[in-house]
Design a protein around this motif. Sequence first.
Motif, PDB file in Angstrom:
ATOM      1  N   PHE A   1       0.849  -1.181   0.000  1.00  0.00           N
ATOM      2  CA  PHE A   1       0.000   0.000   0.000  1.00  0.00           C
ATOM      3  C   PHE A   1       0.895   1.245   0.000  1.00  0.00           C
ATOM      4  CE2 PHE A   1      -3.206  -2.695   2.609  1.00  0.00           C
ATOM      5  CZ  PHE A   1      -3.585  -3.358   1.446  1.00  0.00           C
ATOM      6  N   TRP A   2       0.731   2.044  -1.020  1.00  0.00           N
ATOM      7  CA  TRP A   2       1.594   3.214  -1.207  1.00  0.00           C
ATOM      8  C   TRP A   2       0.746   4.483  -1.180  1.00  0.00           C
ATOM      9  CZ3 TRP A   2       2.639   4.872  -6.855  1.00  0.00           C
ATOM     10  CH2 TRP A   2       3.310   6.090  -6.882  1.00  0.00           C
ATOM     11  N   GLY A   3       1.104   5.405  -0.276  1.00  0.00           N
ATOM     12  CA  GLY A   3       0.343   6.646  -0.202  1.00  0.00           C
ATOM     13  C   GLY A   3       0.753   7.476   0.997  1.00  0.00           C
TER      14      GLY A   3
ATOM     15  N   ALA B   1       3.389  -1.133   3.858  1.00  0.00           N
ATOM     16  CA  ALA B   1       2.916   0.231   3.649  1.00  0.00           C
ATOM     17  C   ALA B   1       4.123   1.137   3.464  1.00  0.00           C
ATOM     18  CB  ALA B   1       2.080   0.697   4.843  1.00  0.00           C
ATOM     19  N   THR B   2       4.011   2.064   2.535  1.00  0.00           N
ATOM     20  CA  THR B   2       5.116   2.991   2.283  1.00  0.00           C
ATOM     21  C   THR B   2       4.586   4.329   1.800  1.00  0.00           C
ATOM     22  OG1 THR B   2       7.146   3.365   1.000  1.00  0.00           O
ATOM     23  CG2 THR B   2       5.408   2.109  -0.079  1.00  0.00           C
ATOM     24  N   THR B   3       5.310   5.383   2.128  1.00  0.00           N
ATOM     25  CA  THR B   3       4.982   6.708   1.600  1.00  0.00           C
ATOM     26  C   THR B   3       5.843   7.026   0.374  1.00  0.00           C
ATOM     27  OG1 THR B   3       6.574   7.695   3.139  1.00  0.00           O
ATOM     28  CG2 THR B   3       4.279   7.615   3.855  1.00  0.00           C
ATOM     29  N   GLU B   4       6.753   6.104   0.033  1.00  0.00           N
ATOM     30  CA  GLU B   4       7.667   6.326  -1.092  1.00  0.00           C
ATOM     31  C   GLU B   4       7.206   5.553  -2.327  1.00  0.00           C
ATOM     32  OE1 GLU B   4      10.182   8.378  -0.693  1.00  0.00           O
ATOM     33  OE2 GLU B   4      10.091   8.599   1.479  1.00  0.00           O
ATOM     34  N   ASN B   5       7.574   6.062  -3.489  1.00  0.00           N
ATOM     35  CA  ASN B   5       7.224   5.398  -4.738  1.00  0.00           C
ATOM     36  C   ASN B   5       7.919   4.036  -4.810  1.00  0.00           C
ATOM     37  OD1 ASN B   5       6.911   4.567  -7.423  1.00  0.00           O
ATOM     38  ND2 ASN B   5       6.923   6.654  -8.183  1.00  0.00           N
ATOM     39  N   PRO B   6       7.161   2.931  -4.867  1.00  0.00           N
ATOM     40  CA  PRO B   6       7.775   1.589  -4.880  1.00  0.00           C
ATOM     41  C   PRO B   6       8.766   1.382  -6.014  1.00  0.00           C
ATOM     42  CG  PRO B   6       5.413   1.442  -4.507  1.00  0.00           C
ATOM     43  CD  PRO B   6       5.700   2.866  -4.871  1.00  0.00           C
ATOM     44  N   LYS B   7       8.575   2.086  -7.116  1.00  0.00           N
ATOM     45  CA  LYS B   7       9.472   1.931  -8.263  1.00  0.00           C
ATOM     46  C   LYS B   7      10.911   2.255  -7.897  1.00  0.00           C
ATOM     47  CE  LYS B   7       8.973   4.911 -11.609  1.00  0.00           C
ATOM     48  NZ  LYS B   7       8.386   5.613 -12.770  1.00  0.00           N
ATOM     49  N   PHE B   8      11.073   3.140  -6.908  1.00  0.00           N
ATOM     50  CA  PHE B   8      12.419   3.578  -6.530  1.00  0.00           C
ATOM     51  C   PHE B   8      12.965   2.891  -5.277  1.00  0.00           C
ATOM     52  CE2 PHE B   8      10.452   7.384  -8.585  1.00  0.00           C
ATOM     53  CZ  PHE B   8      11.186   7.328  -9.759  1.00  0.00           C
TER      54      PHE B   8
END
Length: 392
Positions: A39-41, A121-128
């Motif tokens: 979950f990214w946001g 869960a992350t606040t960072e763009n998963p691509k990076f």
Amino acid sequence: MDLASKFRPKMLSQVVGQRQIVAIFEKFVARERIPHSLFWGPAGCGKTTLAKAIASEMNYEFFEFDGANLKSEDIRKAIAKFEGTLLKPLIFIDEFHRLSKTQQETLLIPMENGKCVIMGATTENPKFVVSSGIRSRMMIFEFSSLARDDLAGLLERVQKELKFEIEEQAKDYLIASSGGDARSLLNLLDYALCVDSSISLATLKTLRSEGQGEGMASTDTHYDLASPFIKSLRGSDVDAALYYLARMINAAEEPAFIARRMVIFASEDVGNANPAALNLATSTMLAVSKIGYPEARIILAQCAVYLANCPKSNSSYEGINSALKYVRTNPPLPIPPYLINTRDEHAGYLYPHDFGGWVEQKYLAKELKFYESKGIGFERTLDEWISKIKRK
């Protein structure tokens, strides 16, 4: 118990916001197939809440870890508790982006053997920040900040249960100042109720003097704001440019970063349509390196307004890209001997100043064309000068 914990939804139907994502997981639950998910946001938009609600719906035991302190042994112990049973745990890792590449790779086998469901869960763009191996095994869901109506509905639910009074202006401020973050709203409300059972605007402003800024801890947010800022400058929309500039300033973006972006823009998008733009942008970069906030905002705004109002031409930008493409895909051309500095450097070379500033002469062994003027702004003056001297 604090309000954020007390009013955390227990079931999917109670989750505030993210309706499309919740609807998808309701179907997963109905089919009893929950994918490994990331979950990214932004903070406070329901990432952990949704994971806990899924665990509750599926009767999974919920294990919550912090990515900054996670050890591989923690995962093994959680899975080992269910060896020899048909049950499985839901392992939730907050701050997933803090896991090292090695830590992420230790998750691959548990994800493959199906003995647990892993969510993060992350606040960072998963691509990076997430390895390709993990990304290929996880479903990635992008969360949005909660809308005003979402927060208003949450506040109404809390007020109905706790039965407190709140001024209409205080209600508006509580929602607006929380910046789409449910946790932020509930925390402010929690401490406001400690002060008085009837909540006033004055109390809220004492506890939180400014709105909840989005901050620049996220690389994604960093570029998500810079991109529309540059596009607004390119589109000559002054007010939009100032809005995104204000968002970056309010989030404490480094003024040097904003200035550097404007220097690049001045050359890439304004170019020779107004050569003075590059001078002003460069001066802005120098000025903000000496002058910090709050005054740096004035300098940045002056430059942004100027750039937005400038005529635009990317002729130089397109020209160098075209030339680089040719150089990278073709063998090098021989250089005419008279252009190379030698002891007899003037042999065959025609010195333009001896001919009034311009003389017919070959500078390339092959005729090439990279630059196409758009004739915008000062470019037109340059075009006219070139045309004039070549007609002599």
